[in-house]
Design a protein around this motif. Sequence first.
Motif, PDB file in Angstrom:
ATOM      1  N   ALA A  89      -9.039  68.027 -55.724  1.00 33.26           N
ATOM      2  CA  ALA A  89      -7.839  68.770 -56.112  1.00 33.26           C
ATOM      3  C   ALA A  89      -8.160  69.926 -57.041  1.00 33.26           C
ATOM      4  O   ALA A  89      -7.512  70.983 -56.974  1.00 33.26           O
ATOM      5  N   ASP A  90      -9.142  69.738 -57.919  1.00 28.31           N
ATOM      6  CA  ASP A  90      -9.475  70.821 -58.844  1.00 28.31           C
ATOM      7  C   ASP A  90     -10.025  72.025 -58.099  1.00 28.31           C
ATOM      8  O   ASP A  90      -9.592  73.165 -58.306  1.00 28.31           O
ATOM      9  N   GLU A  91     -10.976  71.799 -57.213  1.00 31.56           N
ATOM     10  CA  GLU A  91     -11.543  72.920 -56.458  1.00 31.56           C
ATOM     11  C   GLU A  91     -10.534  73.502 -55.476  1.00 31.56           C
ATOM     12  O   GLU A  91     -10.574  74.696 -55.166  1.00 31.56           O
ATOM     13  N   LEU A  92      -9.632  72.688 -55.004  1.00 35.54           N
ATOM     14  CA  LEU A  92      -8.598  73.146 -54.076  1.00 35.54           C
ATOM     15  C   LEU A  92      -7.467  73.865 -54.806  1.00 35.54           C
ATOM     16  O   LEU A  92      -6.703  74.610 -54.190  1.00 35.54           O
ATOM     17  N   ARG A 142      -9.920  75.332 -49.781  1.00 37.36           N
ATOM     18  CA  ARG A 142      -9.282  76.433 -50.509  1.00 37.36           C
ATOM     19  C   ARG A 142      -9.663  77.778 -49.893  1.00 37.36           C
ATOM     20  O   ARG A 142      -8.802  78.660 -49.698  1.00 37.36           O
ATOM     21  N   ALA A 143     -10.945  77.956 -49.609  1.00 34.04           N
ATOM     22  CA  ALA A 143     -11.396  79.214 -49.022  1.00 34.04           C
ATOM     23  C   ALA A 143     -10.728  79.482 -47.675  1.00 34.04           C
ATOM     24  O   ALA A 143     -10.373  80.627 -47.353  1.00 34.04           O
ATOM     25  N   MET A 144     -10.510  78.422 -46.908  1.00 34.20           N
ATOM     26  CA  MET A 144      -9.872  78.581 -45.600  1.00 34.20           C
ATOM     27  C   MET A 144      -8.390  78.915 -45.745  1.00 34.20           C
ATOM     28  O   MET A 144      -7.846  79.715 -44.985  1.00 34.20           O
ATOM     29  N   LEU A 145      -7.724  78.319 -46.733  1.00 31.74           N
ATOM     30  CA  LEU A 145      -6.322  78.660 -46.991  1.00 31.74           C
ATOM     31  C   LEU A 145      -6.198  80.117 -47.441  1.00 31.74           C
ATOM     32  O   LEU A 145      -5.311  80.855 -46.991  1.00 31.74           O
ATOM     33  N   VAL A 146      -7.095  80.543 -48.319  1.00 32.13           N
ATOM     34  CA  VAL A 146      -7.091  81.930 -48.774  1.00 32.13           C
ATOM     35  C   VAL A 146      -7.375  82.872 -47.605  1.00 32.13           C
ATOM     36  O   VAL A 146      -6.728  83.925 -47.456  1.00 32.13           O
ATOM     37  N   VAL A 162      -4.864  81.101 -56.292  1.00 34.19           N
ATOM     38  CA  VAL A 162      -4.302  79.809 -55.889  1.00 34.19           C
ATOM     39  C   VAL A 162      -4.079  78.982 -57.149  1.00 34.19           C
ATOM     40  O   VAL A 162      -4.958  78.888 -58.014  1.00 34.19           O
ATOM     41  N   ARG A 163      -2.894  78.408 -57.235  1.00 35.97           N
ATOM     42  CA  ARG A 163      -2.598  77.545 -58.379  1.00 35.97           C
ATOM     43  C   ARG A 163      -1.543  76.531 -57.993  1.00 35.97           C
ATOM     44  O   ARG A 163      -0.516  76.888 -57.405  1.00 35.97           O
ATOM     45  N   GLU A 164      -1.824  75.271 -58.294  1.00 34.24           N
ATOM     46  CA  GLU A 164      -0.899  74.156 -58.082  1.00 34.24           C
ATOM     47  C   GLU A 164      -0.272  74.178 -56.700  1.00 34.24           C
ATOM     48  O   GLU A 164       0.938  74.036 -56.535  1.00 34.24           O
ATOM     49  N   ALA A 182      -1.116  75.731 -43.428  1.00 32.93           N
ATOM     50  CA  ALA A 182      -2.003  74.704 -42.873  1.00 32.93           C
ATOM     51  C   ALA A 182      -2.439  75.019 -41.452  1.00 32.93           C
ATOM     52  O   ALA A 182      -3.631  74.938 -41.113  1.00 32.93           O
ATOM     53  N   GLY A 183      -1.492  75.393 -40.594  1.00 28.71           N
ATOM     54  CA  GLY A 183      -1.840  75.661 -39.202  1.00 28.71           C
ATOM     55  C   GLY A 183      -2.814  76.808 -39.059  1.00 28.71           C
ATOM     56  O   GLY A 183      -3.810  76.717 -38.324  1.00 28.71           O
TER      57      GLY A 183
END
Length: 748
Positions: A89-92, A142-146, A162-164, A182-183
């Motif tokens: 969760a921290d890295e995400l 996280r990198a993929m979401l960004v 990215v935060r929370e 997500a998709g």
Amino acid sequence: MIFTLDNTTDRQQASLVNVSRRRFVQGAGVLVLGWQLPGALAATPAADGADAFAPNAFLSIDAQGRVTVYAKHVEMGQGAYTGLATLVADELDADWAQVRVEGAPADTARYKNLAMGIQGTGGSTAMANSFKQMREAGAAARAMLVGAAAQAWKVDPATITVREGVVRHAASGRKAGFGELAGAAAAQPVPAKPRLKSPKEFGLIGKASLRRADSADKVHGRARFTQDVKLPGMLIAIAAHAPRFGATVAGYDASAALAVPGVVAAIPFEGSAHRSAGVAVLARNTWAARTGRDALKVQWDERRAYTEGSDELLARYRQAAARPGLPAAARGNVEAAFAQAAKVIEADYEFPFLAHASMEPLNCVVQLGDGRCEIWNGEQFQTMDQKAVADYLGIAPERVTINQLYAGGSFGRRASPHADYVVEAVAIAQGARKAGFDVPVKMVWTREDDMRGGYYRPAYLHRARLALDERGRLHAWQVRVVGQSLIKGSVFEEFMIKNGIDATSVEGLSDLPYGIPNLSVELHTPDDVSVPVQWYRSVGHTHTAFTAETLVDEAAHAARRDPVALRRDLLKGHPRHLAALETAVRAAQWDRPLAAGKSGMRRGRGVAVHESFNSVVAQVVEVSVDAEGGLKVDRVVCAVACGLAINPDVVKAQMEGGIGFALSTALHGAITLDKGAVVQSNFHDYPVLRINEMPRVEVHIVPSQDDPTGVGEPGVPPLAPALANAIFAATGERVRTLPIRTPLRKAV
């Protein structure tokens, strides 16, 4: 996972089972953080919903933004679920309120313990082996979401924050939750080497206020343990085991058992080679199964049974200790040092068998069918259990599915290298199937079964000698250890026994950190004691720390030196030991006299410092002894050097729990044998610590940015020696036998 719901019908239960079996899907080949795995081994957790995002084996994100972390380590109260989820969760940069944890299935390729090479929880390695791996899993997601957001918004990924659980682009004012992305994120490439945060960037790691991931489910009764599993048509099995280890079934009469309402069958079985066979009663409910089991009449063949008593065993150990053993550690010239000694201290230390006695007795649910086996269990040793079951049934390991549930404690018992109780459950289910009951079987051990079922911490005897020179310096050290091997006969024997030395028998002595110029540690491992033994919380350190730390204390008093001052001198070159020691004694105000007790009360304070599982723990114990020799442990001050504390509250809880656990065994713990039969049966004659016996505990974490080390076990070893040293300070009486025999010497 199978998390059955309260008050569900059989049809609802069946639906839950079918859903659980679809939770993990097979892929043609999935890139998991840079490692390409073959299709059959690359199963990726499937998040709920069409827009599920599962970038690797350790997490998934659904369309509502919920983050599911898949824990390869069992949660048995130690906080593993919280620690693993914190790393992800921290890295995400996830919202902690949106994070949940599920136990990962048995799959060594994806979920092996990097410190052990197999999938399993033990050796206080859960956080240490997962520290980088789980962070990389979160950082990759996280990198993929960004990347997905940058592509959709047509902006530079470097301008996105990215935060929370929310992805933002400040310049355009755009933002999106994890679920909305997500998709699209699922179509992004998985970065092989995602950027990890520096410690100063951590938002969750190291924060004391983070709530535990398992607390809410446990408080509200939603947490599912093996005992909670209910499957359609399931039968309960409770077995009759031989009263002596090594006995087998000669015959049995089940007529009285079968007359009990609810009992449907009595099944003889043979478990693993390391546990005697028995007869199991199958019934519609637990009470009927237990009543039926107690009504069985079994004739036992004891021709090969172990029949030695505890006193006889200890007498043999004393005889062995009079002879040189195999060398486990040696430096200098010990015999010459003793020949020149100004003072020699000699002592024998006695340690009994110990039962793990976790609050959840052993149990396991098994369903057989079509060349497959499915297991529901508080699973601590997935790889070993999966292989043992496969070998027993004659099927491939991948055809054994293990669903990981919560475990109500373990202290090592569920990590059996012989898979004894799991194989027993499978053997009973196989016997039931042959008898026409092709249904799931839940095997349940009663507290008495658990207490008398073997696989104890071995009994040991240590014979020790110390030599002090004319200046009072600790000049020579010799300890002979006598006791069963935990490793011999297991798959670990090949690489954990070298030159006849089981490393777990002498750890804590063979690697003694004290700067003593002449040292000898020897080992006798009897091969004719057939009491089943197994590692126990903190393994060999449960006994070696006691001998080491009480001997150093005895040397200090013989030399008329302060025990802390002597340790400081002997620990030069060991900064972590010194840091833990200094933290503990400063917090305990060692340099100030103890407050006086009530009239007739004697007070004492003792110290111990010990390294185990790459962590160093120092403890100061304060005791009061009344005029009649009654003992009260008043206070324990604990300092732990464990690298970076991922979850400080969990670290403190583990130290507190370890202190209570160790105090329980120091005051009460002993399994004894009478002609080979275990005497103890339940908590009335194998007591565990009561709340009124628990002292005040203070825990101090030595600050560090080093990678984390173990905390599940290192709090245990220093307690008993620090307690024994405190008793000596109060009474002048040396404790060399555990558990501590009270009343202590009365005041004169």
